[in-house]
Design an enzyme around this catalytic site. Structure first.
Site, PDB file in Angstrom:
ATOM      1  N   GLY A  56       0.824  -1.200   0.000  1.00 40.49           N
ATOM      2  CA  GLY A  56       0.000   0.000   0.000  1.00 40.49           C
ATOM      3  C   GLY A  56       0.857   1.248   0.000  1.00 40.49           C
ATOM      4  N   CYS A  57       0.243   2.352  -0.431  1.00 35.40           N
ATOM      5  CA  CYS A  57       1.007   3.593  -0.574  1.00 35.40           C
ATOM      6  C   CYS A  57       1.467   4.126   0.775  1.00 35.40           C
ATOM      7  CB  CYS A  57       0.189   4.623  -1.342  1.00 35.40           C
ATOM      8  SG  CYS A  57      -1.509   4.812  -0.760  1.00 35.40           S
ATOM      9  N   TYR A  58       0.535   4.214   1.749  1.00 37.04           N
ATOM     10  CA  TYR A  58       0.940   4.675   3.077  1.00 37.04           C
ATOM     11  C   TYR A  58       1.978   3.720   3.677  1.00 37.04           C
ATOM     12  CZ  TYR A  58      -3.038   7.969   3.504  1.00 37.04           C
ATOM     13  OH  TYR A  58      -3.927   9.001   3.347  1.00 37.04           O
TER      14      TYR A  58
ATOM     15  N   CYS B 163       5.503   4.204   2.241  1.00 36.63           N
ATOM     16  CA  CYS B 163       6.139   5.455   2.682  1.00 36.63           C
ATOM     17  C   CYS B 163       6.552   5.350   4.151  1.00 36.63           C
ATOM     18  CB  CYS B 163       5.164   6.612   2.445  1.00 36.63           C
ATOM     19  SG  CYS B 163       5.913   8.235   2.446  1.00 36.63           S
TER      20      CYS B 163
END
Lengths: 350, 350, 350, 350
Positions: free
Chosen positions: D154-156, D159
């Site tokens: 996932g993007c979160y 990061c």
């Protein structure tokens, strides 16, 4: 390591066009970036501060204060992307010393007398101005191929000329009528120097026209369309977006002219062009359909009762409107495939 | 014509806080705007240029260069909304000459020694700083009522203090733990002077933290919460919007503490406050719920296993974070209903 | 407590125009909001969800499903702000039952036959349509004063008509020439129902024309300017901003016509108007100069060689373009000062 | 014509991740795009409408309704980029039929029981979930190299994990303390289906937290950091921008830990990584420094008195947070240089 053929420099590497050139050229398979310089006036110190710790540090090349000798010795080709008024001088000097030069400013586009009227600045050397080939690639390839000094077109001028030229060349434009070019631009078109007008809280949620009746791209469009002075009313307006130009043009066409004729006319001119996309009649382009690409997308709508054709045209002002077209011109000069380094066809979207 | 009771001036009338004061006061039924001045340094010339043909011309009052004598003779109350470093000096002078003064800068909020450390500028006169009453209205009414010199709170400090004070006063905060205040602000908080950082193309679509570990509102929050130095970690971040502050705070609470207790604690403190809106537990405020109003909306979420309470707090940085709270303080000083001129409860939305 | 004279309801209270009406009327000293209803189709459930915990809860009035009986018994005046197609039906019904009705949709503005062509929906009852007075306040006060049913003008139509009417009335417009109205609108003009086109990531950084050659405000402008069909080419374009309309109009004027004559013509018509601001020739308005106000600001630029006058006109589409003008019309009907509740002269800016 | 080695398909080609895959892969020298499909539910009809006349038409490949047989016969590798709930099912099916599959949804990232709790949807087939290799490339290369089914992160989660993993691996994180991840995301992270929350006028100028305490990336981060449940407090917040994720993390570190030690720790882990950029201590990344690239830029700031380290981490959510990392994983699987097709190092900026 890519095989490099041509050593390329950028003077004005910290401005928006300069950075976009780096973005393109760092993936261009035929060139090697060998020289990056900032404006000789050092006005870019301000700019440098903020990004000091970010991108530039990660690039192998330092951004130096401009020096002609260094530039000449390290480059075969140089892009000059400085503010109008100083860009043409440096372009002329580097050209005189033997480099192939592509100047992205407005300094070499207009005859000296017109330049003085519309720019209000001392013009570039007359010989350079007269020698410079106007780099609207689609309409000037034979001259560009042989050129060593290019006057790269303005962003508004590129977008408007691409929208209008087929109508004029094809004889569909009703002669001696006024063409209205209602143009809207992203703020990067105003350059990287901060001003009150481009202060974020002023522009966020805002929109307005500027330089009404006196924008310097007006005579450039008339010249590139081979129309007489005063044929164009150009309205330049600031959109609260970073990038892109959207032109809505209103052209009187011959009354008998049908939408099919118009469509055929555009296709005749553009069907073999790698960077022009024509929409079917009635379809309207969006600004974001071209961001990050060198494309120009064109749509149109005929008002038959009024004899008015609306032409919609969009480009990325930093690509086809500046750095992208400059690289396209380099490709033409070098005899490389015109899309080299400009292959990205899908926009940066959303 | 409204019946006017108090003559009001604004020094710094062309900045964002100054303009917002005009927006509020031009509809405030108890005051008459009698004096508008720009910064004595004239740095606002740039600002003036652009709007010359617009609003100011339509207002009856000219914006003059600041002169103390004119200000004193034409006003009973004056708002000083200049950049930190010069604002406090002028506020002190006008207060010494008998006016009621509300200073919107940071110059009078901190003791001299702390001011020098965090602002790095020469402090305002010590007597003025020591006399100035900190104008966070909700927690300081008795002193404000009697004051003639107000240090109007900072925008981040207002938003964070309103979010946190009930927990500290109510004994729910776990003592000696670090409170994290992750704050986001619209760009108008940076003032009206253009900079590279606030140039539209740089900020559009962007977001970043700035002054990490050294923002001058950190000691202001600690002081207004009566916490020792170092209790707060404040992160200030720039949102690509013109207005508004959004605080996400993370507070260690006593392990036994329930969400009902927390809810009750906030309600005890705020139920009679006209400008504070509490959301039910679990509901989260949005920035745009307060724009154009003097409101602060607060929501919270308890992580019981971690013993961490998240508090969300939003204000319009130019209203409750600056001009609105300044007028609220004026109302308190004058004994007027506290909401006079600040009745707008529905946000400017969308 | 304010003294209330008139009981006012809003049908369509959760849409953008409905909410803006609440924002205005909650500070209007002569009315009392007594009835708020959502669309009978309940399509606003979606809308309600998100803000459930925020503003509506803080307002004393619940937003009910619309019922005619409840509305009639609780109101003297009602604003109907529903989507075109259903709004006119409900407005007609409430008017037939004796209420003063101001309809903000397009349903009552055009004769039935034109309505069907341009809206493609079943028209409102003919009697209501024929009785409804077109509420462009500045040009229709005598009729509005006596009206009990108002067709409140469209946002584009208001902005364009205010820009153009003086030229036509004053005989400066060159008859039978095509007027180009290049208009740009904030996205709130498209209403509160989410669509692919108005999805944030699609529109952020974008701009495009829509409904080219077929926008339903075209015949409304021609009608309000008393021009024959086809006189106007209207281009409607979506700006990536929440609010505001910006019109750039291009009008052929009589060749002999000077800028002073044009200036005088506009001043003759508008000098006593409380909501119209004329800029001196050559000055150009900005969208943000009117946001949050009921003002229309107008500037113009003459191209003497081409005989073309450019007129620039800006309004807040939710204020003068919808809710603000609706309240202005209410004030006229009631014989109140026309600016009541609309006193805000300073824009919400930045 | 490029030499093609691998036939690649995309299921979910009209969503944002799908389109970004096309943008990348149309320039990837080792693959040939052979199959594009939309969701089997056809919910993308809405999407298609608008861009019908634009990009898709210019691409040689049509976007078909998904059919497993067609996909299997035309592809060697397939990216599945559908909404969670349906993506994993299709990925599992295609993997079972012999394709190399990279699934961009959340369906294969968590054990079945956790998936049901956090996603509230029926889980993907257990065998597929258990076989799928978590594709955070930097920390999982050996397994990815051998994988035929990838759960793309996932993007979160990407990061946050990149920001935090070195501290945990290096033993600098104070065990059993709560890590605060205050994360902000561009709206494209919410997908291409329009909702009230992502309607342009609601989000423009707005900011807010959502799914507080229950965002499904929370357990993904804990799992990828090998921390126990409840170690992370993740706050997800919507930025009014189209792209990008900005993480501000607050981590308790061992009291004795110096900034040099932290710096060394990050460099040890990341110095040979092609897509990670470390800023010197005290320098803070900006969202726009990575847009259009597959980079993650990381900066940090130590609060020594509080023993808290702030880590700032930015990615482009559609690149390193989705399509870019998916292609990076493809490169690893195929044994190609990891940066193939991802060479763009200069951000799309401004």
């Amino acid at each position: 390591m890519r095989e490099t053929e041509v050593r390329v420099g950028i003077v004005g590497a910290t401005g928006y066009s300069g950075r976009e050139l780096i973005r393109i050229l760092s993936r261009h398979e035929r060139v090697s970036l060998t020289y990056l310089a900032r404006s000789p006036e050092g006005l870019k110190n301000r700019v440098e501060t903020r990004s000091a710790g970010s991108e530039p540090r990660f690039h192998r090349l330092p951004v130096l204060p401009y020096e002609a000798d260094a530039c000449v010795s390290q480059c075969d080709v140089v892009f000059v992307a400085l503010p109008s008024g100083s860009s043409g001088q440096i372009a002329a000097e580097l050209w005189a010393r033997g480099l192939v030069v592509i100047d992205l400013s407005g300094d070499l586009r207009l005859p000296t007398d017109k330049y003085e009227v519309w720019y209000g600045k001392p013009p570039a050397p007359k010989e350079a101005q007269e020698t410079a080939v106007y780099g609207l690639t689609e309409f000037n390839r034979p001259l560009i191929r042989a050129a060593r000094l290019i006057a790269n077109p303005g962003c508004y001028a590129t977008c408007a000329t691409l929208a209008l030229y087929p109508l004029i060349q094809g004889g569909l434009y009703a002669p001696n009528t006024t063409i209205v070019v209602d143009a809207k631009s992203g703020v990067s078109g105003a350059g990287r120097t901060p001003t009150q007008n481009t202060h974020f809280p002023e522009l966020a949620g805002n929109f307005y026209a500027y330089r009404v009746g006196r924008h310097q791209h007006t005579p450039e469009i008339e010249q590139s369309l081979r129309l007489s002075d005063g044929s164009i009313i150009l309205t330049t307006q600031l959109l609260p977006v970073a990038r892109g130009i959207y032109v809505t043009a209103y052209v009187k066409v011959e009354k008998t002219c049908s939408i099919d004729e118009i469509d055929a006319c555009f296709h005749r001119v553009y069907d073999s062009e790698p960077f022009i996309r024509l929409l079917p009649p009635g379809e309207i382009p969006e600004l974001k359909h071209v961001l990050g690409t060198n494309l120009c997308t064109i749509g149109f709508h005929l008002h038959p009762n009024q004899g008015v054709l609306q032409v919609f045209s969009v480009i990325d002002n930093l690509m086809k409107g500046a750095a992208g077209q400059a690289v396209q011109n380099l490709n033409v000069i070098q005899g490389w495939p015109e899309t080299t380094g400009l292959e990205q066809e899908w926009p940066f979207y959303p």
